[in-house]
Structures are given as structure tokens and as C-alpha cells.
Design an enzyme around this catalytic site. Structure first.
Site, short mmCIF file in Angstrom:
data_model
loop_
_atom_site.label_atom_id
_atom_site.label_comp_id
_atom_site.label_asym_id
_atom_site.label_seq_id
_atom_site.Cartn_x
_atom_site.Cartn_y
_atom_site.Cartn_z
CE1 TYR A 40 -4.23 1.61 -0.25
CE2 TYR A 40 -3.59 2.66 1.79
CZ TYR A 40 -4.28 2.44 0.53
OH TYR A 40 -5.42 3.34 0.41
CE LYS A 95 -20.44 -19.83 -15.04
NZ LYS A 95 -21.58 -20.57 -15.67
#
Length: 759
Positions: A40, A95
Site C-alpha cells: 500500500y 460459479k
């Protein structure tokens, strides 16, 4: 299990121990403040600026290139209908799970709370920069057509509505093979489609691309045959409207060759099926209940080729055969879309794969005795491990050839290897071994051929050209089993106890007696022993009637090794035999010795075992990098168990200076190159990747290889016997078919090497 129990099981699966089925997992180190400052702020600003300069750099510095959005509004969820976006989330997560486990593709599932086409499209377009591809899911027709069409036109990443195209691709592959088995041609078959939704329309369009003629297609919806004289037809239905004088599904099916069902349960009756042409093809794909029950169809006609959407019947049309691998190929070349050429390439790859010999692990998963291309096997099974290496390359190549790929692939072998490694199927060493065996197959005698798994092994090596099997055992049982599994071919079968083998038995007994008559063996003893398969088989190899031997499937290891040592003996200059297992680990092949023979070897024995193990490593075409293992590191203990390893290493360094070996070493140092180099920079193994581990005794070696095998689900080849005068290999009790096939390949390569030595 009762309906309520199944319901509770499903709820528990989704809620425990952590709700849902997918999670985000870091791919970079994050243990220190330094790591976090790179992940970050402030370090993250650097790749941000690079992407600002060129958006394509997002593929280089972020997960975009392996990230698919699974997006739905919940308006057509499975057979549940319009249940809303929140209720569709379990399906979208499912999925995502399938994408990951079948093709290693990461997924964010997005549920959009709108039925407005424009708003849905705008939402997807606005979040599209996040993804490398978009999978549209469970959106009702006709809106699904417009949504997919516009997104494909307006985005520069692959977009596919799987409910349409997934079923189309899988069923088209099945149809190509079914038509071939029916001895018909695509351009001649008459097709009736029951259903006119998104999947039905997409399927029919793809069948046309493979040669089916428009005039041979009749489509039916809930009102009957879709005719040109009907009013208020959608654009999609109008394309398949017929001018023929037909009203009902029953009318349409008379003399039809193919029934495609994407409608409702039990709409196809026995009377309709009987009215169809010879060798009819029925794809009853409604879920969960097909247009006609499989058993009823089989009872009605014995010449029917049938597929359904169910896993409990042959020929399941399952979309998981398509979407993970199609997106994998598309992502890997950064395709801008999934076009017709790519879909057709996937169809052809799936159809061809069904014609290839089926790996035994697939037979085991589906509890089949033997899957072969035919009416009950026209499409691959979802857990076929070859899918990842067959379909994505075909799709990627089609993307490149059709001009929609932004990145190219030049080394297709390397790409296939990368796909297998991506899925943890790093069986490269096995593939190379088998290819080597195929180059010059040898005669391999199986002593337990009346065991089903041994016979299946012999069938595989025969059909794939790995070896020329010779089958020992009860001839009647073997022939019955061969018929059961469809094993045909000119294969030699020998029953040593049969009167037909008296001449050969007498010859072998006399030869054995001559070699052992001064060691207490009488001619009578020799004749008696020759009726035992292991003795008979060993003499076949000794006398040149076979090139190699594989045994031990149904007997304890020591009971099989003993006759081999007595009859075959050790190679010239070898006083100690050993056994080596090859582990197909995620870090590459790892050779472990001695795993089966020497219980507590001396320092001298350990040195000999190391030299024998090095031969096995070289047999696989690799350079041995060997660590001699102990609980101690380089003299840190004076215990005899540690000292013997140190002495073995000293002997090898002095007498075999070219061999890359060192120790004594703890296993973590041996396998962690950085740690070893930092702690012991003087070691010959510093900076090297160890591929061979020599354990100080049988307890540790045997336990270690079995722990690795079971805990990590790691494939193993072995134990490979080394140091014998002839190629003899003894299996572990109850070895799997896959393990026996691999051992057969080892035996063949061993025999090839033996032949070269003799020449």
C-alpha cells in the site's frame, strides 16, 4: 437421504465454518512493515503511475489479467426463476469456485439490483476496468441477448453469457460425435429444438455453424412449432421460424434425427421417440428433470444416443467443460472478445478429447470400469485433468488466428506445461517418461493379470503403445475380465499351471536348477516353484522371453522381492539393491531412497544406495542433486546414526567427487535453498535445488514418502528397484492403476537402457 436432510446439508455447507464459498487470498508477502509499505502507501504509487502512462500495464502490475467478473441480476436463476440479486449470490459464488478449481481463474461475483437493460449495461461498463473478462450469468431472455450484444460491442475485454454459449459449446461437441457414431452427416440431419430461450437460440446458431441447414431445423416453444405465419415473434425466434406445415412437437419429431431439449420435464413421450429416424439422437437437457427420463428412453429404443444435464447418467452436458477453459485461453492472450472462432475451437477440442483414451483416474472418479468413445461416452467428463491442457490452447490459438488477441503465444509446449502447473498437475516428468517408453516399447510380463486393476493397466499400456503386455494368470478369468472392460487385441496370456505350458515350465525349471543346484535346490523343487507366477515370470525375463517384469499388486513386498533376488540377482559390480520413489511435488520431481528394502543400512550401504539412486535420477534425464538426511547438520551430533551419514558423505566426496551430494543435513535445510546457502555456504549444495533425498534408514524413508503422498495428494512413481541384473519392478501392495502404468513405463525405459548396455 430425505429431502429435508439434503436441505439441511446444503444450508450447513454454505454457512459453516465460514459463510460463503470464496475468499480473497493475498499473493504477496505481508509479514513486515516493509511488505505493507510496498503493498500500500507509499510503494503502491509507483505501479499506479506506470498504469497511468499505459493502461495495458494494469495486466503487468495487478490481478486484472486473471480476474473475471461473474455478474447477474438474478432474473433467471437455475430453475428458480426471478429470485432477485441477493438470492442469486450463492450461485454466483459457486460459479467463482468452479472458475478457480478448474482453471485457476480468480472471480469477484457482482449482483446488480436492476432489471433495466440500460442501467445494467452502464453498471457493467463502469466496473469493467477491474476485470480481464466478464461472465454474464442467470439473466432472463430476451434481455440477455441485448445485454450481451451491447457489452461485446462496447467493451474491449471478453464477455460471454454462459447460459447461452456454455450449453451451446458443450452440446455442439456432443452432437458432432453423436452424429458421427450414428453414421450421419451434420448437413443432412433433421433437428427439432424444444425450447426457444437464450440457450436454445445459441445452441441452434452454433449447430448451423457446424453445417446444420436452416431448412432442417424446427424450433418449438410453449405454443408449439414456431412458424413464419405466427405473429409477434421476437427477432431471435423469427430466425428459426419454419414454413413447413407443422403445429406440434409430436408433428415435428416424425422422422427427425435429433431432439434438442431445453424446455421442461417429460415433454418427450415414448410415442414421439419411436417416430424418430433410425439411430436417433436425444439431448434432454432440462434440469433437474430432463424432457425424457434416461431409463425410459433406453427402454423405448435400443439405438438411441442420449445426453442429459444430469451427472447420474452417461453424457452429461455440463457447462463446466467449457466456461473455465474458454476464459483461460482468452485471458492468456488478452483477447478483446470471445468470438465464434474461439467457441468453435472449444467445440472441436472437446469433441476430439472424447475420442482419446481416458485416464484411469477419470474411470475411478466416475466409478466406471472403462470409458471408451461410443454411445455412452460422447463428451469428456468434467474431472478429466486433460481439459486444462487441451481446450485453452485451442481457444487461445483461435483468438490469435482471428485477430482478437493482444498477446501471442509462441511456445505451445511451454504454455501447456504452464497450464498443468497452474492446476497442480505438474506431471511433466511422467509425460516425458511415457513418451520415452512409447519410442521403443518392450515386452512386460504382469504376474497378476487376473486382478482387474492389473488388467486395466495392461490395457492402457497396450492401447497407448507404452509396452507389449504379457499376461500371467488364470486364462479363463483373464479373458472374461478382458471382455468386461473391452480389452481387445493380440495379447499373450500364459497360465503357468496349465498343461499347455509344460514344455516352457520344464525349460525354466532346468535352467533354475542348474543355477541353484549347489544351493540346496533339487530339480523337483525347481519344477514346483516354476508353477508360481513370480518364479515363472522371473525366468521369462532371464531366458529372454520377456524384457521386464512388474509384480506385487496383491502380495506383500518382501514375498515378491525374495524370488527376484534369487532368480534375477544383482547387476555386475552391485552388492546392494535399493528402491527409489519419485514424488511429483509442486516444486518438481523429488527422488527418495531407500524406501522399501534396506532396514538400517551402514555408512557403506548408504553410499551404495546413493549411487544407485543417482542412476534412477539420470534415468529420468535429470542431474542428481543429493542431500543425505539426518536429524543433525554437518557434525552437530556424534550419535552413531548421524556419524554413519557423515561417513557415507565422506566416502562419496572422496570416491565420486563429480556427484553433487552433501550432508548430513536436516530436511528443511535440504529443501530450502536460501536457508541452506545462508547457514552453510561451504556446502556443495549451496545455491542448488535439491531433487534427491537419501534417508538414513527404512523407517524414515518409507514414512516420509507416504506422508508426502497422502498429505499433499502427491503422485508417486515407485518403488523403483535399482541394482538388479534385469528390469524387475515390485509394486506396493494395492497400487493404483495410474501407479502401475507409471511403473510399467519405468520398466520399459529400464529395459531400453539394459538393451543399450548389452549392445
Amino acid at each position: 437421504m430425505s429431502k429435508e436432510n439434503k436441505r439441511q446439508e446444503a444450508l450447513a455447507y454454505h454457512s459453516e465454518p465460514t459463510p460463503g464459498k470464496i475468499a480473497v487470498v493475498p499473493t504477496k508477502k505481508y509479514s513486515s512493515q516493509r511488505d505493507l509499505s510496498l503493498a500500500y502507501s507509499p510503494g503502491v504509487a509507483v505501479p499506479c503511475l506506470e498504469i497511468e502512462k499505459d493502461k495495458e500495464n494494469a495486466y503487468k502490475y495487478t490481478a486484472k489479467g486473471n480476474l473475471v467478473g461473474v455478474i447477474s441480476n438474478g432474473t433467471a436463476v437455475l430453475g428458480l426463476g426471478d429470485i432477485g440479486p441477493e438470492a442469486s449470490k450463492p450461485v454466483m459464488e459457486g460459479k467463482g469456485l468452479l472458475f478457480k478449481i478448474f482453471a485457476d481463474i480468480d472471480v469477484f461475483d457482482i449482483e446488480v439490483d436492476t432489471k433495466d437493460v440500460d442501467k445494467f449495461i452502464d453498471t457493467v461498463k463502469n466496473i469493467a476496468p477491474t476485470f480481464g473478462g466478464i461472465n454474464l450469468e442467470d439473466i432472463k431472455a430476451p434481455e440477455a441477448f441485448e445485454i450481451e450484444k451491447r457489452l461485446k460491442e462496447e467493451l474491449d475485454i471478453p464477455v460471454m453469457h454462459d447460459d447461452q454459449h456454455g450449453t451451446a459449446i458443450i452440446s455442439a461437441a456432443a452432437l458432432l460425435n453423436a452424429v458421427e457414431l450414428s453414421d450421419k452427416k451434420m448437413e443432412d440431419v433433421k433437428i427439432v429444438v424444444s425450447g426457444a430461450g437464450a440457450a436454445a437460440v445459441s445452441c441452434t446458431k452454433l449447430y448451423k455453424a457446424f453445417g446444420v441447414k436452416s431448412e432442417n431445423i424446427v424450433m418449438c416453444d410453449s405454443k408449439g412449432v414456431i412458424r413464419k405465419d405466427r405473429t409477434n415473434l421476437t427477432e431471435q425466434k423469427l430466425e428459426f421460424a419454419t414454413s413447413r406445415d407443422l403445429d406440434t412437437l409430436e408433428d415435428a419429431l416424425e422422422n427427425a434425427d435429433v431432439f434438442i431439449g431445453l424446455s421442461i420435464a417429460n415433454i418427450l413421450t415414448p410415442k414421439m421417440l419411436k417416430s424418430m429416424a433410425d439411430r436417433p439422437i436425444v439431448f434432454a437437457m432440462a434440469n433437474p428433470d430432463p424432457e425424457m427420463e434416461y431409463d425410459l428412453a433406453m427402454k423405448t429404443r435400443d439405438d438411441v444416443i442420449m445426453a442429459t444435464g444430469r451427472s447420474d447418467h452417461p453424457n452429461q452436458v455440463n457447462n463446466v467443460l467449457g466456461f473455465p477453459f474458454i476464459f483461460r485461453g482468452a485471458l492468456d492472450v488478452r483477447a478483446t472478445k470471445i468470438n465464434e472462432e474461439m467457441k468453435m475451437a472449444a467445440v472441436k477440442a472437446l469433441a476430439e478429447l472424447a475420442k482419446e483414451p481416458v485416464p484411469e483416474q477419470v474411470n475411478v472418479v466416475y466409478e466406471e470400469t472403462k470409458l471408451n468413445f461410443g454411445p455412452e461416452y460422447i463428451i469428456p467428463k468434467p474431472f478429466d485433468p486433460r481439459l486444462i491442457s487441451k481446450v485453452p490452447p485451442a481457444v487461445a490459438k483461435a483468438a490469435m488466428d482471428s485477430g482478437v488477441a493482444r498477446e501471442g503465444i509462441t511456445d505451445w509446449d511451454a504454455y501447456e506445461d504452464a497450464l498443468l502447473e497452474r492446476m497442480g498437475n505438474d506431471n511433466k516428468i511422467v509425460r516425458l517418461l511415457i513418451e520415452r517408453a512409447k519410442n521403443n516399447p518392450k515386452r512386460v510380463v504382469y504376474t497378476e493379470a487376473d486382478q482387474l486393476d492389473v488388467l486395466k493397466t495392461a490395457q492402457i499400456v497396450f492401447e497407448e503403445g507404452i509396452a507389449i503386455p504379457i499376461l500371467l494368470g488364470n486364462k479363463t478369468i483373464i479373458q472374461e475380465l478382458m471382455q468386461e472392460i473391452g480389452f481387445t487385441g493380440d495379447v499373450e496370456i500364459i497360465d503357468p499351471k496349465s498343461d499347455d505350458e509344460e514344455d516352457k515350465l520344464g525349460k525354466y525349471a532346468k535352467a533354475y536348477w542348474q543355477s541353484r543346484k549347489r544351493k540346496g535346490i533339487t530339480l523337483y523343487d525347481a519344477e514346483r516353484l516354476m508353477r508360481e507366477r513370480n518364479y515363472f515370470a522371473a525366468m521369462m525375463v532371464n531366458e529372454g522371453d520377456a524384457d521386464a517384469l512388474v509384480s506385487g499388486y496383491s502380495r506383500a513386498y518382501p514375498s515378491v522381492v525374495k524370488p527376484m533376488l534369487q532368480l534375477i540377482g544383482t547387476a555386475k559390480g552391485v552388492s546392494k539393491v535399493a528402491a527409489v520413489n519419485v514424488m511429483n511435488s509442486s516444486r518438481g520431481p523429488l527422488f527418495i531412497g531407500d524406501t522399501s528394502i534396506n532396514i538400517d543400512p551402514s555408512a557403506t550401504d548408504l553410499a551404495k544406495i546413493s549411487l544407485l539412486t543417482a542412476r534412477v535420477v539420470k534415468l529420468f534425464g535429470l542431474k542428481p542433486v543429493m542431500a543425505m538426511l539426518s536429524y543433525a547438520n554437518f557434525g552437530s551430533s556424534n550419535h552413531p546414526q548421524a556419524k554413519k551419514v557423515k561417513e557415507a558423505v565422506a566416502y562419496l566426496h572422496e570416491n565420486h567427487p563429480d556427484l553433487l551430494v552433501d550432508g548430513e543435513l536436516q530436511s528443511d535445510f535440504a529443501l530450502n535453498k536460501e536457508m541452506l546457502t545462508k547457514k552453510f555456504p561451504f556446502s556443495k549444495l549451496a545455491g542448488e535445488k535439491v531433487n534427491t533425498l537419501i534417508y538414513p534408514n527404512l523407517d524414515s524413508a518409507n514414512s516420509a514418502y507416504k506422508l508426502v503422498k497422502e498429505l499433499n495428494d502427491t503422485g508417486s512413481i515407485g518403488p523403483i528397484m535399482v541394482g538388479m541384473r534385469k528390469p524387475v519392478h515390485v509394486l506396493q501392495l494395492g497400487a493404483s492403476v495410474e501407479e502401475m502404468v507409471n511403473m510399467t513405463a519405468v520398466a520399459v525405459v529400464d529395459a531400453q537402457q539394459q538393451e543399450k548396455k548389452e549392445e
